[in-house]
Scaffold this active site. Structure first.
Site, PDB file in Angstrom:
ATOM      1  N   ALA A  36       0.906  -1.218   0.114  1.00 33.32           N
ATOM      2  CA  ALA A  36      -0.067  -0.125  -0.037  1.00 33.32           C
ATOM      3  C   ALA A  36       0.882   1.212   0.128  1.00 33.32           C
ATOM      4  CB  ALA A  36      -0.905  -0.009   1.235  1.00 33.32           C
ATOM      5  N   TYR A  38       4.033   1.540  -1.337  1.00 33.39           N
ATOM      6  CA  TYR A  38       4.528   1.509  -2.557  1.00 33.39           C
ATOM      7  C   TYR A  38       3.667   1.857  -3.645  1.00 33.39           C
ATOM      8  CZ  TYR A  38       6.853   0.003  -6.940  1.00 33.39           C
ATOM      9  OH  TYR A  38       7.441   0.104  -8.096  1.00 33.39           O
ATOM     10  N   LEU A  85      -0.426  -4.234 -14.661  1.00 33.49           N
ATOM     11  CA  LEU A  85      -1.671  -3.887 -14.888  1.00 33.49           C
ATOM     12  C   LEU A  85      -1.950  -2.484 -13.869  1.00 33.49           C
ATOM     13  CD1 LEU A  85      -4.019  -7.062 -14.207  1.00 33.49           C
ATOM     14  CD2 LEU A  85      -2.900  -5.994 -16.418  1.00 33.49           C
ATOM     15  N   LYS A 126      -6.565 -12.099  -8.087  1.00 35.50           N
ATOM     16  CA  LYS A 126      -5.338 -11.610  -8.395  1.00 35.50           C
ATOM     17  C   LYS A 126      -4.379 -12.344  -7.291  1.00 35.50           C
ATOM     18  CE  LYS A 126      -2.360  -7.572  -8.989  1.00 35.50           C
ATOM     19  NZ  LYS A 126      -0.979  -8.017  -8.146  1.00 35.50           N
ATOM     20  N   ARG A 147       9.372 -12.649 -15.092  1.00 42.38           N
ATOM     21  CA  ARG A 147       8.949 -11.179 -15.779  1.00 42.38           C
ATOM     22  C   ARG A 147      10.044 -10.408 -15.979  1.00 42.38           C
ATOM     23  NH1 ARG A 147       3.672  -8.001 -13.800  1.00 42.38           N
ATOM     24  NH2 ARG A 147       5.078  -7.372 -11.885  1.00 42.38           N
ATOM     25  N   LYS A 300     -10.644  -8.496 -17.260  1.00 42.30           N
ATOM     26  CA  LYS A 300     -10.021  -8.141 -18.573  1.00 42.30           C
ATOM     27  C   LYS A 300     -11.089  -8.071 -19.738  1.00 42.30           C
ATOM     28  CE  LYS A 300      -5.860 -10.710 -17.516  1.00 42.30           C
ATOM     29  NZ  LYS A 300      -4.935 -12.007 -17.621  1.00 42.30           N
ATOM     30  N   CYS A 421      -0.154 -10.775  39.080  1.00 45.09           N
ATOM     31  CA  CYS A 421      -0.181 -11.348  40.411  1.00 45.09           C
ATOM     32  C   CYS A 421       1.002 -11.137  41.218  1.00 45.09           C
ATOM     33  CB  CYS A 421      -0.692 -12.726  40.542  1.00 45.09           C
ATOM     34  SG  CYS A 421       0.821 -13.856  39.795  1.00 45.09           S
TER      35      CYS A 421
END
Length: 791
Positions: A36, A38, A85, A126, A147, A300, A421
């Site tokens: 989040a 980033y 994406l 995802k 990738r 998509k 205690c």
């Protein structure tokens, strides 16, 4: 780094930060900020560049996908770039995406009389893993690649070949001559827990999350290490293709499935943006129950002709978007560490945090498990930390951002005295037993030694005792238990059965009806099953399933309370440490007193009887000898000794010459055996174990159960998945267990049968993959009816 108002300088600052985080995330597998954070930095840069297009450069993080390939692997050039994406975080973001798609395709817009043309979208979760490319030529897998930066990745062919659900040769026929399949490599939640358990056992460092574990596994230079990791592959699309494929995204994925490639079981076709949003909400509600981690949903455009018409931007397609879930990880500050005391006396650190929104909930506390975890994290008060919240799971501190540590940060110290205690706090000791004797090391848990004089332990013990799956005393919630203890009316679970109407009516919030109802509920709890009673006692490390096993296997409270650790270990899933916990609990004088008081005050245990049929004569002499951990006597030696002597008495009395006649029994083994049995204390202990096995009917000379005796499903493991319509899964589980089956939460090759109702997910898929028998609910009902059980 100090922020600046100058756009050029701020853009440069953001690029440097993002490049650093990209390198840590993609190359080093050591992310230092949550996703989040980033995303916020990336969107700041994107917005600044949109306002200042003249400052956009080709090397900006907004113009590429990820980090460079690792130098340890050969480079692979992607002929069709592997793009990431765009993201949607709000429903309006997705509606805006749908509007852009329809405008880009020049479809009729809406007016007062209708919403206009709707687009079909391919919808799937995802997965939170690592994107990879698999290249098939003539149906054979020839290459696997990461990738990387979208244009150039890493050649991981040897590693992807070790992933069990990646076909080395495509099934069926009709596949293109060249087919590049793209998908995600990930590790399921169960696989991740098992992997980390193995890491801890071997002294290795546990992985922070399944995504890091998957990425690290794929980047191993030794494929044998990758093969040992529980990796899975799920394809979501294609890259380079030489040949014909279907004309839509969903149809292509179905083709891939037909050729033996895994696709998402949650794949669905949605008409228009409102159906997409309904799919997003549905997956979001079921997210915590899925077998794998996801961080959103991918939509998509389904028709390939539309995808080609819409085309691409610099770093992402115009026809696809990822609708992210609210962040499950966030960055916040550790304000303090406090210590809580549980029912077993465990003193547990709890993080007090600067409040932050995580996964839609404001979080101000998080678990730290124990002081070993504090040490592993290198945690100090004042640190900036990454916390994670998944579903309804208690938030957890995942990582310290060391570079943000303030100068006045303070160490986390375990208190010397109980915060409740005032009794001493001591570190537990672990006793490891083996052939070389036993060794003692420090455990990870600290305990208050005050026992039930500590009100925290007393309250938690009673809260557990009365809980629904234990004694099930309706109306005894936490606040009422606290009142009873604080008023001095209850000092052990047995005191609950002495409560009188006059005592209850005087308590805060009690009236005539509520007092009578509670007394009725206490009276109704006096006939628990043996399994419920054992669970209610709160024996350390004995959960509901172990309690059921003890009750079913040994059949009576007397046997369970007398059982030696060396006898308990013959029960499945009971290890030596748990066996010692059980034995120690019943050996404690205070615990024996409380149990005696419970029975004296009217608690009558149900479903007691003989030892279970499958455990009659279940211990062989060879197995008994092997488990004595005699140095130099392993399985084969134990079998030869059992065959030669036939009884323990004869073996213990064996002379030197008799031992020398045992085939292949080494001189060291002979000496070790004689020394072991010469020790009077050991002889006495061994004889006590044998005597108890005989008394329980587990001894090798005990009568064996006749065929058909006992429970018909004994030794079988069943799994329930999906929704059952006749009764709940809890009820179905109880019925199966009453027939002797073990009901597990995950499917493996050892699973006997999976009962699948509507909505069955990945467990059904795993069963089909492993060839495990799958039954419908109707078949289960017929089985139960054949044994006299009606829903």
């Amino acid at each position: 780094m100090t922020e600046t108002a100058d756009p050029a300088q701020r853009i440069q600052q953001l690029r440097e930060q993002l490049n650093t985080h990209n390198h840590r995330y993609y190359v080093l597998d050591q992310p230092s900020i949550p996703d989040a954070e980033y995303d916020r930095l990336f969107n700041q840069l994107k917005a600044l560049e949109a306002d200042n297009p003249h400052l956009i450069t080709p090397d900006s993080p907004t113009q590429r996908v990820g980090g460079a390939a690792l130098s340890a692997f050969a480079e692979v050039r992607h002929e069709v770039p592997m793009l990431s994406l765009g993201n949607a975080f709000e429903e309006d973001d997705l509606r805006a995406f749908d509007r852009r798609v329809r405008e880009g395709l020049d479809l009729p817009g809406g007016d007062l009389f209708g919403g206009g043309a709707e687009v079909d979208y391919c919808c799937e979760p995802k997965l939170d893993g690592l994107a990879v490319s698999l290249l098939y030529e003539q149906g054979q897998l020839v290459r696997g690649a990461t990738r990387g930066d979208g244009s150039t990745g890493e050649d991981i062919s040897a590693n992807v070949r070790t992933i069990r659900n990646v076909p080395l040769k495509l099934c069926g026929e009709g596949w293109p001559a060249v087919l590049e399949v793209r998908g995600e490599v990930f590790i399921s939640k169960a696989g991740f827990e098992a992997l980390n358990a193995r890491q801890r056992e071997s002294g290795g460092k546990p992985f922070a999350n399944p995504r890091n574990a998957a990425a690290g596994s794929l980047r191993q230079l030794d494929p044998k290490i990758t093969a040992s990791r529980p990796l899975e592959f799920c394809c979501y699309g294609i890259g380079r293709v030489e040949g014909d494929l279907a004309d839509s995204q969903t149809a292509i994925l179905e083709q891939l499935r037909g050729w033996g490639l895994a696709i998402s079981r949650e794949l669905k076709l949605a008409r228009g943006v409102e159906q997409c949003l309904a799919y997003y909400r549905d997956i979001g509600e079921r997210r915590a129950g899925l077998d794998y981690e996801i961080d959103g949903v991918v939509f998509k455009v389904n028709r390939l002709a539309y995808q080609r018409e819409l085309g691409f931007r610099a770093r992402e397609p115009r026809w696809a978007i990822a609708h992210k879930f609210p962040a499950m990880e966030e960055l916040t500050e550790l304000l303090d560490v406090e210590f809580q005391v549980g029912r077993t006396g465990a003193v547990t650190p709890v993080a007090r945090l600067k409040p932050v929104r995580v996964a839609g909930v404001t979080v101000s506390n998080a678990t730290l498990h124990n002081m070993d975890e504090v040490a592993r994290l290198g945690l100090m008060i004042g640190d900036s930390v990454i916390i994670r919240r998944a579903g309804d799971v208690i938030p957890q501190v995942m990582q310290v951002v060391a570079e943000r540590r303030p100068a006045d940060a303070r160490p986390v110290l375990i208190p010397e005295h109980c915060p409740v205690c005032g009794s001493a706090v001591e570190r537990t000791q672990l006793v490891k037993r083996g052939k070389g004797g036993q060794s003692i090391s420090e455990g990870s848990v600290y305990r208050c030694v005050g026992r039930l004089t500590c009100q925290a332990q007393l309250k938690q013990s009673i809260i557990h005792f009365v809980s629904r799956r234990a004694m099930d005393i309706d109306g005894l919630g936490e606040k009422i238990v606290e009142q009873l203890v604080d008023a001095g009316l209850v000092s052990s679970p047995a005191d609950l059965y002495l409560l009188a109407y006059e005592q209850l009516i005087s308590l805060d919030g009690f009236a005539e009806l509520s007092s009578k109802n509670l007394l009725t509920a206490i009276q109704a709890s006096k006939t628990p099953t043996l399994a419920r009673f054992i669970y209610a006692l709160g024996i350390p490390d004995v959960g509901e399933e172990t309690a059921k096993l003890l009750a079913r296997a040994l059949g009576s409270l007397q046997r369970i309370s007398q059982a030696l650790p060396e006898v308990l270990i013959y029960l499945p899933d009971v290890g030596l440490e748990v066996a010692h916990e059980i034995h120690s609990f019943f050996a404690d004088q205070h615990n024996r007193t409380v149990i005696a008081q419970l029975l004296e005050r009217g608690v009558s245990l149900q479903e007691q009887g003989d030892i279970a049929a499958e455990f009659a004569a279940c211990v062989t002499l060879a197995e008994f000898l092997e488990r004595l951990n005699i140095p130099h006597i392993a399985k084969t030696g134990a079998e030869r000794l059992a065959s030669r002597f036939g009884s323990l008495d004869q073996l213990m009395q064996a002379e030197w010459l008799e031992l020398k006649q045992v085939e292949r029994l080494t001189e060291k083994a002979q000496q070790s055996l004689r020394a072991f049995f010469r020790d009077a204390g050991r002889r006495q202990q061994v004889q006590a174990i044998e005597a108890q096995l005989r008394a329980f009917g587990m001894h090798w000379d005990s009568p064996r159960a006749q065929a058909g005796e006992g429970q018909p499903l004994a030794g079988q493991t069943w799994v329930l998945t999906g929704t059952l319509e006749t009764f709940s899964r809890d009820v179905a589980k109880a019925h199966l267990e009453s027939l002797g089956a073990k009901v597990a939460g995950s499917v493996s090759a050892k699973t006997h049968c999976v009962v699948a109702g509507p909505g069955a997910g990945s467990k059904l898929g795993k069963a089909e993959q492993l060839g495990v028998t799958v039954w419908s609910e109707q078949q289960l009902l017929e089985l139960l009816a054949s044994h006299g059980i009606q829903p």
